[in-house]
Design a protein around this motif. Structure first.
Motif, mmCIF file in Angstrom:
data_model
loop_
_atom_site.group_PDB
_atom_site.id
_atom_site.type_symbol
_atom_site.label_atom_id
_atom_site.label_comp_id
_atom_site.label_asym_id
_atom_site.label_seq_id
_atom_site.Cartn_x
_atom_site.Cartn_y
_atom_site.Cartn_z
ATOM 1 N N GLY A 1 -23.283 87.136 -72.016
ATOM 2 C CA GLY A 1 -22.443 87.935 -71.330
ATOM 3 C C GLY A 1 -22.058 87.220 -70.103
ATOM 4 N N ILE A 2 -21.110 87.775 -69.390
ATOM 5 C CA ILE A 2 -20.601 87.137 -68.233
ATOM 6 C C ILE A 2 -21.256 87.976 -66.902
ATOM 7 C CG2 ILE A 2 -18.618 86.445 -66.971
ATOM 8 C CD1 ILE A 2 -17.143 86.047 -69.243
ATOM 9 N N VAL A 3 -21.691 86.964 -65.907
ATOM 10 C CA VAL A 3 -22.549 87.633 -64.739
ATOM 11 C C VAL A 3 -21.447 87.139 -63.396
ATOM 12 C CG1 VAL A 3 -24.600 88.102 -65.602
ATOM 13 C CG2 VAL A 3 -24.432 85.919 -64.591
ATOM 14 N N ALA A 4 -21.824 87.704 -62.331
ATOM 15 C CA ALA A 4 -21.154 87.219 -60.980
ATOM 16 C C ALA A 4 -22.244 86.559 -60.309
ATOM 17 C CB ALA A 4 -20.422 88.361 -60.143
ATOM 18 N N TYR A 5 -21.874 85.610 -59.588
ATOM 19 C CA TYR A 5 -23.035 84.805 -58.948
ATOM 20 C C TYR A 5 -22.392 84.370 -57.458
ATOM 21 C CZ TYR A 5 -25.750 80.671 -57.495
ATOM 22 O OH TYR A 5 -26.420 79.574 -57.202
ATOM 23 N N LYS A 6 -23.091 84.924 -56.450
ATOM 24 C CA LYS A 6 -22.585 84.846 -55.200
ATOM 25 C C LYS A 6 -23.285 83.449 -54.531
ATOM 26 C CE LYS A 6 -20.403 88.738 -54.172
ATOM 27 N NZ LYS A 6 -19.100 88.726 -53.897
ATOM 28 N N THR A 7 -22.284 82.425 -54.114
ATOM 29 C CA THR A 7 -23.142 81.342 -53.875
ATOM 30 C C THR A 7 -22.954 81.310 -52.225
ATOM 31 O OG1 THR A 7 -22.590 78.754 -53.415
ATOM 32 C CG2 THR A 7 -20.527 80.295 -53.701
ATOM 33 N N LYS A 8 -24.046 80.763 -51.759
ATOM 34 C CA LYS A 8 -23.941 80.724 -50.190
ATOM 35 C C LYS A 8 -23.456 79.336 -49.611
ATOM 36 C CE LYS A 8 -28.059 83.448 -49.682
ATOM 37 N NZ LYS A 8 -29.330 83.596 -50.521
ATOM 38 N N LEU A 9 -22.755 78.500 -50.515
ATOM 39 C CA LEU A 9 -22.286 77.087 -49.954
ATOM 40 C C LEU A 9 -20.645 77.411 -49.460
ATOM 41 C CD1 LEU A 9 -23.315 74.884 -53.009
ATOM 42 C CD2 LEU A 9 -24.140 75.083 -50.503
ATOM 43 N N LYS A 10 -20.384 76.547 -48.642
ATOM 44 C CA LYS A 10 -19.027 76.806 -47.709
ATOM 45 C C LYS A 10 -18.153 75.718 -48.358
ATOM 46 C CE LYS A 10 -20.112 80.106 -44.812
ATOM 47 N NZ LYS A 10 -21.391 80.422 -45.436
ATOM 48 N N SER A 11 -18.533 74.484 -48.334
ATOM 49 C CA SER A 11 -17.582 73.104 -48.609
ATOM 50 C C SER A 11 -17.335 73.348 -50.242
ATOM 51 C CB SER A 11 -18.359 72.128 -48.167
ATOM 52 O OG SER A 11 -18.540 71.273 -49.222
ATOM 53 N N ASP A 12 -15.902 73.179 -50.246
ATOM 54 C CA ASP A 12 -15.262 72.863 -51.615
ATOM 55 C C ASP A 12 -16.079 71.974 -52.684
ATOM 56 O OD1 ASP A 12 -13.733 74.943 -51.112
ATOM 57 O OD2 ASP A 12 -12.166 74.018 -51.066
ATOM 58 N N TYR B 1 -18.234 82.950 -61.728
ATOM 59 C CA TYR B 1 -18.423 83.930 -62.782
ATOM 60 C C TYR B 1 -19.053 82.940 -63.756
ATOM 61 C CZ TYR B 1 -15.777 87.440 -60.353
ATOM 62 O OH TYR B 1 -15.532 88.281 -59.752
ATOM 63 N N ILE B 2 -19.886 83.323 -64.428
ATOM 64 C CA ILE B 2 -20.781 82.593 -65.122
ATOM 65 C C ILE B 2 -21.107 83.235 -66.688
ATOM 66 C CG2 ILE B 2 -23.101 81.442 -65.586
ATOM 67 C CD1 ILE B 2 -22.992 81.304 -62.451
ATOM 68 N N THR C 1 -26.921 73.161 -67.187
ATOM 69 C CA THR C 1 -28.107 73.536 -67.186
ATOM 70 C C THR C 1 -28.215 74.684 -67.885
ATOM 71 O OG1 THR C 1 -27.761 74.811 -65.010
ATOM 72 C CG2 THR C 1 -28.618 72.743 -64.917
ATOM 73 N N PRO C 2 -29.704 75.182 -68.106
ATOM 74 C CA PRO C 2 -29.854 76.053 -69.362
ATOM 75 C C PRO C 2 -28.960 77.265 -69.549
ATOM 76 C CG PRO C 2 -32.067 75.325 -68.490
ATOM 77 C CD PRO C 2 -30.707 74.874 -67.542
ATOM 78 N N GLY C 3 -28.342 77.418 -70.697
ATOM 79 C CA GLY C 3 -27.766 78.546 -70.954
ATOM 80 C C GLY C 3 -26.658 79.124 -70.215
ATOM 81 N N THR C 4 -26.094 78.220 -69.311
ATOM 82 C CA THR C 4 -25.030 78.743 -68.474
ATOM 83 C C THR C 4 -23.707 78.047 -68.468
ATOM 84 O OG1 THR C 4 -26.134 77.635 -66.440
ATOM 85 C CG2 THR C 4 -26.591 80.040 -66.796
ATOM 86 N N LEU C 5 -22.886 78.763 -68.039
ATOM 87 C CA LEU C 5 -21.341 78.089 -68.285
ATOM 88 C C LEU C 5 -20.302 78.704 -67.097
ATOM 89 C CD1 LEU C 5 -19.239 76.106 -70.003
ATOM 90 C CD2 LEU C 5 -18.799 78.296 -71.164
ATOM 91 N N THR C 6 -19.924 77.929 -66.390
ATOM 92 C CA THR C 6 -19.113 78.280 -65.420
ATOM 93 C C THR C 6 -17.578 78.866 -65.947
ATOM 94 O OG1 THR C 6 -20.227 76.776 -63.860
ATOM 95 C CG2 THR C 6 -18.188 77.911 -62.910
#
Lengths: 82, 114, 162
Positions: C93-104, C131-132, C117-122
């Protein structure tokens, strides 16, 4: 040992190429192509070691760079951004 | 046979096994996104293992193999990311077991700024 | 200016890796080429310049590489387990992931690390949401998604880039 390495790489190429031939959609085929290029890059470095030819390492480097650009171009084209 | 040689052969062995598993994953998985998952991870570690292993077996090649390895580690995730995004944009939906597990649906057209 | 020197040093090191020789002609050609490319690209190459090389950042970079390599091995054994199993145990499935990082730059590294890393793909990055595609969705709670997928990288990347 050499035979084992070559058989593993040959099997990897066969499976990835089979997906490239069967793949129901265009992006399946490009995914197969992407991993085929990675396998080929590693395979070229391995061949350079077997034949003791340093020049194959350079070939592998250039191949890696060109295949990366190629796959990115195909992905952007698929997306419609080209 | 020095320690480096043994380590090099071990890394090449692990590398080719993961290359094979990655290709098998691409063959067996059911849709584009799962194929990318298996393909990217396994072939990246496989290529890194093989290339750095050769670098250890042949120490005078080490720096160039290191550069190829770093390049592959950076470029492989980027191309798989581009492929995943492109596949979604041409309308290939991911296979899911329940209905509401696709958080990307509906927002994929919002960022057309470039 | 410090950005200029840093960029030049990186390009020159890459050139040394390509040629792997200390012949004066090679070194001069490399220096000239690096200078030309640096002149055109140093503004977009790095925001931090030489301050990138302070000991705390270097320590965090080494730590990041260790965390990353361990995660890469875990990911591969996870993939191998799923691929070899005849029943293909996946629940994607596709999940939304909020990041706290600011710099690009930090976001780019985070996205690449998550892919390996295990089982995830951006799949995409929009603003501060990644969106992962997750091969085995075990939770839909945003807080749990954060700690499960990327917290270990974000903590270190924050130290390095901000």
């Amino acid at each position: 040992m050499t035979i084992f390495y070559l058989i593993m790489i040959a099997l990897a190429i066969i499976f990835a190429a089979a997906r490239g031939l069967l793949g129901p959609t265009a992006s399946d085929r490009i995914v197969a192509l992407d991993s085929l290029t990675t396998i080929t890059t590693a395979g070229l470095v391995l061949l350079a070691f077997f034949f003791q030819r340093y020049i194959y390492v350079d070939v592998s480097l250039v191949y890696g760079v060109l295949s990366f650009v190629g796959v990115l171009t195909l992905a952007r084209y698929m997306e419609g951004g080209l | 046979m020095s320690v480096l040689t043994y380590l090099g052969y071990a890394m090449v062995t692990v590398g080719v096994i993961f290359l094979f598993l990655g290709a098998l994953g691409i063959f067996r998985m059911p849709d584009v996104y799962n194929r990318l998952q298996a393909g990217t991870k396994a072939t990246t570690l496989g290529a890194l293992g093989t290339i750095l292993g050769v670098g250890l077996l042949q120490p005078e090649w080490f720096w160039k193999t290191l550069i190829i390895a770093i390049f592959i580690a950076i470029s492989n995730p980027i191309s798989s990311h581009a492929l995943a995004r492109g596949s979604y944009k041409i309308g290939i939906k991911p296979i899911t077991k329940e209905d509401d597990m696709d958080a990307y649906a509906g927002v994929e057209t919002e960022n057309e700024e470039e | 200016m410090s950005r200029f020197i840093f960029t030049f040093a990186v390009y020159f090191l890459i050139w040394m890796g390509f040629t792997t020789s200390f012949d004066p002609q090679e070194l001069i050609a490399g220096a000239v080429l690096s200078l030309i490319i640096t002149f055109f690209s140093y503004k977009s190459f790095t925001d931090l310049g030489l301050s990138f090389l302070n000991p705390k950042r270097l320590f965090n970079i080494v730590k990041y590489m260790f965390v990353f390599i361990i995660a890469l091995f875990k990911a591969n054994f996870d993939v191998a387990k799923r691929v070899i199993n005849p029943k293909l145990p996946i629940n994607p499935g596709i999940v939304a992931y909020k990041t706290k990082l600011k710099s690009d730059t930090a976001k780019v590294f985070l996205a690449n690390s998550i892919t390996l890393t295990p089982g995830t793909l951006t799949v995409d990055v929009i603003g501060d949401t990644l969106y992962i595609h997750w091969i085995d969705v075990i939770t839909k709670d945003p807080q749990k998604i954060y700690s499960e997928i990327g917290e270990q990288f974000e903590v270190i990347l924050k130290e390095i880039f901000e």
